[in-house]
Design an enzyme around this catalytic site. Structure first.
Site, short mmCIF file in Angstrom:
data_model
loop_
_atom_site.label_atom_id
_atom_site.label_comp_id
_atom_site.label_asym_id
_atom_site.label_seq_id
_atom_site.Cartn_x
_atom_site.Cartn_y
_atom_site.Cartn_z
N GLU A 277 0.82 -1.22 0.00
CA GLU A 277 0.00 0.00 0.00
C GLU A 277 0.85 1.27 0.00
O GLU A 277 0.65 2.18 0.81
CB GLU A 277 -0.94 0.01 1.21
CG GLU A 277 -1.93 -1.14 1.19
CD GLU A 277 -3.02 -1.04 2.24
OE1 GLU A 277 -2.73 -0.55 3.34
OE2 GLU A 277 -4.15 -1.46 1.95
N ASP A 356 -8.93 -8.56 3.64
CA ASP A 356 -8.62 -7.54 4.64
C ASP A 356 -9.69 -7.42 5.73
O ASP A 356 -10.51 -6.51 5.68
CB ASP A 356 -8.45 -6.19 3.93
CG ASP A 356 -7.79 -5.14 4.83
OD1 ASP A 356 -7.33 -5.52 5.92
OD2 ASP A 356 -7.73 -3.97 4.43
N GLU A 384 -12.53 -2.14 11.97
CA GLU A 384 -12.52 -1.28 10.79
C GLU A 384 -13.69 -1.56 9.85
O GLU A 384 -14.38 -0.64 9.42
CB GLU A 384 -11.19 -1.47 10.05
CG GLU A 384 -11.08 -0.65 8.78
CD GLU A 384 -9.75 -0.87 8.06
OE1 GLU A 384 -8.86 -1.55 8.60
OE2 GLU A 384 -9.60 -0.33 6.95
O1 GCW Z 1 -7.06 -2.27 5.36
C1 GCW Z 1 -5.98 -1.50 5.42
C2 GCW Z 1 -6.35 -0.37 6.30
C3 GCW Z 1 -5.16 0.52 6.52
C4 GCW Z 1 -4.06 -0.35 7.15
C5 GCW Z 1 -3.77 -1.52 6.23
C6 GCW Z 1 -2.74 -2.46 6.81
C7 GCW Z 1 -2.35 0.34 8.66
O2 GCW Z 1 -7.41 0.34 5.71
O3 GCW Z 1 -5.54 1.55 7.37
O4 GCW Z 1 -2.90 0.40 7.38
O5 GCW Z 1 -4.94 -2.23 6.01
O6 GCW Z 1 -3.14 -3.44 7.41
O7 GCW Z 1 -1.57 -2.23 6.64
#
Ligand code: GCW
Length: 668
Positions: A277, A356, A384
């Site tokens: 990311e 995720d 989340e």
């Molecule tokens: O799903 C994503 C989240 C991010 C997070 C990432 C991760 C810390 O939206 O906020 O970053 O996963 O796990 O690295």
């Protein structure tokens, strides 16, 4: 502000049982100067006074086992025994009550357990239990930023950082007590996305304060870990490369690590999000993930440090028109072929599902597939995608499902076996959860979300506990032991994960959330995005074909699981749309069509939230006012959220499919 702060499950409220014990205490061959022992004893003191109203008489301490006197009826001693692992303990009663452990942490956990049993009103007569922690590393990952914000944090601001400074004080102690009380032995204090001031966390600038913080944690048997930025040699070191094969880069890291391990008490190691990311990593230099991890692992090996390397590596610049690329395949594709290449002090940290932290996902096929590589599981307590600590969602059942999942890769093959080290006989394994804490007076925003924190800790120590046992314990320790109230709260909590699932995205497809914030419904929010998060719904059907004929994701599992998921008749229906694209008229085992299931589940989900609220109303007078009101306010928001989801999802699929609800309910 601090009415409930720090109390949660360590309330130590009065119970009139077991008074005959604890008149006095014999400390066996225990080093009373040890910080962990000091904390253990002070916990005992606090606990006994609270639960039994027994006053502590320091003067009757004895320092050696030989000197224990007749009247000493509670004996604590250190004893090396094969039965007792690090953190394990033995509690038994034979005229006297004994607590034995081979390490200081074992004594601490034993005392917490004893106090828990007393608080729960358990009869200790004749007790004889040996308890060892199942997972070597029982860890919380904090996504706290140094400016005090928390990524995906729904419980207020950070209590580790404020205005780019480290905080260490009373709250740190209370936190350490609370989490060591359920067996947590490691925490990462900063966000895996290392940004801003956090890049300097590894420099001299923050060292003194960092040591103050880690010293507190260490006195509760908690190791401190830091998230690292792989680009640090460039970002703060002034070098022009971060290539793990570059000598200058290595020398730079060596210098940093020497300083850190010399100055930070109880430093356990580092967590790294690389090539993920937008966070750069070894791929930038044509190196493998193992090259990157090993470079750091080698440097910190002399200090017994551990590198935890995240496997959340995927292409976040996908084209939604591309049906070949499948994000679910990324973890395995990036790591599986490097099995055996990682040093022994590297642990791969793998999210429970291949996507995720959705409300329903299959277990990541990477778990267990690397026989010669240390692995740990990552789950997310910060909700989340599961209600953000507004909507109630009891996560222990979800975590247990993951732990009990059979991978078929070894004779002992469940995820619990793999991450406890039983499957492959390795020691550097464990479990981590993204924490749901913050500076909220209830620690977790929603007072009921503290159950997820409690449950995670208890499970990491003993995955054999049931979700029901855990909920029962937590309610009695934190809220009330009034039987009829306990049973009502259990009803509220028990099915809360299924309820959330019912009113949100159906049958394992996931997403459909508001982009960015991830709370609330937006069916197409991620449909045309670059994140690989699609439902592929049209007027005929919905679902992602991940079978052998589709993206081929199923092939990453062991043959037995591969077949199970590939064949639509054996694929668990709650995951149907994760693995298969089906017409809306596809019949489920219940005899319902997929579309009717979607309608029914969404109406039921809202009804269930209404029922939860009724139950919560009924127990108003038994719960502390502020806690009751806080939860009540969140339930109201949850109901609003659930109705939005229901109406948007039902209308969306009615409009796409043109198929009416069999019961003629209101759809827009
Ligand atoms: O799903 C994503 C989240 C991010 C997070 C990432 C991760 C810390 O939206 O906020 O970053 O996963 O796990 O690295």
């Amino acid at each position: 502000m601090t009415k409930n702060w720090g109390k949660t499950w360590l309330r130590y409220e009065r119970k009139n049982t077991q008074l005959r014990y604890f008149k006095c205490l014999g400390l066996g061959n225990i080093n009373e100067e040890n910080e962990i022992i000091k904390n253990a004893i002070s916990e005992l003191e606090m606990g006994l006074q609270g639960i039994l109203n027994v006053l502590w008489e320091k003067k009757i301490y004895v320092t050696s086992f030989a000197k224990i006197q007749e009247k000493d009826i509670f004996v604590i001693r250190m004893q090396c025994s094969e039965n007792l692992h690090d953190g394990g303990y033995h509690i038994w009663e034979k005229e006297r009550l004994y607590l034995e452990a081979s390490t200081e942490c074992g004594i601490l956990y034993g005392i917490f357990d004893l106090l828990r049993m007393l608080s729960l009103g358990k009869d200790l007569a004749g007790i004889d239990v040996v308890r060892n922690p199942e997972m070597p590393l029982r860890m919380l990952n904090h996504w706290d930023n140094m400016d005090g914000s928390i990524e995906r944090g729904y419980s207020g601001a950070s209590f580790f950082f404020q205005k780019n400074e480290i905080l260490a004080g009373k709250r740190t102690c209370d936190y350490a007590r609370m989490i060591s009380g359920v067996g947590i032995n490691a925490i990462v204090i900063n966000n895996v996305n290392v940004m801003g001031e956090a890049k300097k966390l590894i420099t001299k600038k923050h060292m003194r304060k960092l040591n103050e913080l880690s010293t507190i944690l260490d006195s509760y048997g908690i190791k401190t870990f830091l998230s690292l930025n792989f680009m640090s040699p460039i970002d703060i070191g002034g070098l022009d490369s971060a290539d793990p094969f570059n000598d200058e880069v290595r020398a730079w890291w060596k210098g940093i690590m020497e300083e850190l391990f010399k100055n930070i008490k109880g430093l356990g190691g580092f967590l790294i999000k690389a090539d993920s990311e937008g966070r750069p990593g070894p791929y930038l230099y044509g190196r493998t993930q193992a090259d990157g991890a090993n470079m750091l692992a080698k440097i910190i090996d002399p200090y017994h440090g551990i590198i935890i390397w995240r496997c959340f590596v995927y292409n976040n610049m996908q084209d939604w028109r591309d049906y070949e690329t499948d994000r679910a395949k990324a973890g395995y594709d990036n790591f599986n072929h490097t099995d055996g290449e990682f040093l022994d002090n590297v642990i791969l940290q793998i999210k429970n599902g291949p996507m995720d932290f959705q409300i329903r996902e299959p277990v990541s096929p990477l778990l267990g597939s690397m026989r010669h590589t240390n692995q740990m599981l990552e789950v997310q307590l910060a909700q989340e995608y599961t209600g953000q600590q507004i909507d109630l969602c009891y996560l222990v059942p979800l975590i247990k499902e993951v732990l009990e999942f059979r991978t078929y890769h070894a004779p002992k093959d469940t995820v619990a076996d793999i991450i406890s080290g039983k499957a492959y006989g390795n020691h550097n394994t464990g479990i981590a959860a993204v924490s749901n804490t913050g500076d909220s007076v209830y620690w977790t925003g929603n007072p009921l979300a503290a159950l997820n924190l409690y449950g995670f800790g208890r499970l990491s120590f003993d995955p054999g506990l049931t979700a029901e046992e855990i909920a029962d314990e937590w309610i009695r320790l934190s809220l009330t032991s009034e039987e009829k109230v306990v049973s009502r709260i259990k009803k509220i909590i028990e099915g809360s994960r299924e309820t959330y699932e019912k009113y949100t995205s159906p049958l394992g497809i996931g997403w459909m959330v508001m982009p960015g914030e991830h709370y609330g419904c937006c069916v197409d929010g991620y449909e045309y995005s670059r994140f690989g998060t699609y439902h592929r719904a049209d007027h005929l059907g919905i679902g992602v074909d991940r079978t052998k004929k589709g993206t081929g994701f199923v092939k990453q599992y062991h043959e037995i699981n591969c077949q199970k998921y590939d064949d639509i008749s054996t694929c668990p229906e709650e995951l149907l749309l994760f693995f298969h694209h089906v017409p809306y008229t596809h019949l489920l085992k219940t005899g319902k069509t997929v579309i009717q299931h979607i309608y029914d589940a969404h109406f039921e989900g809202v009804d269930e939230v209404e029922h939860m609220i009724e139950l919560w109303e009924e127990i108003r007078e038994y719960i502390e006012t502020d806690v009751w009101e806080e939860v009540s306010g969140r339930f109201r928001k949850q109901l609003y959220n659930a109705k939005e989801w229901r109406d948007q999802i039902n209308s969306y699929f009615y409009r796409k499919s043109g198929i009416k609800d069999a019961y003629g309910r209101k759809i827009y």
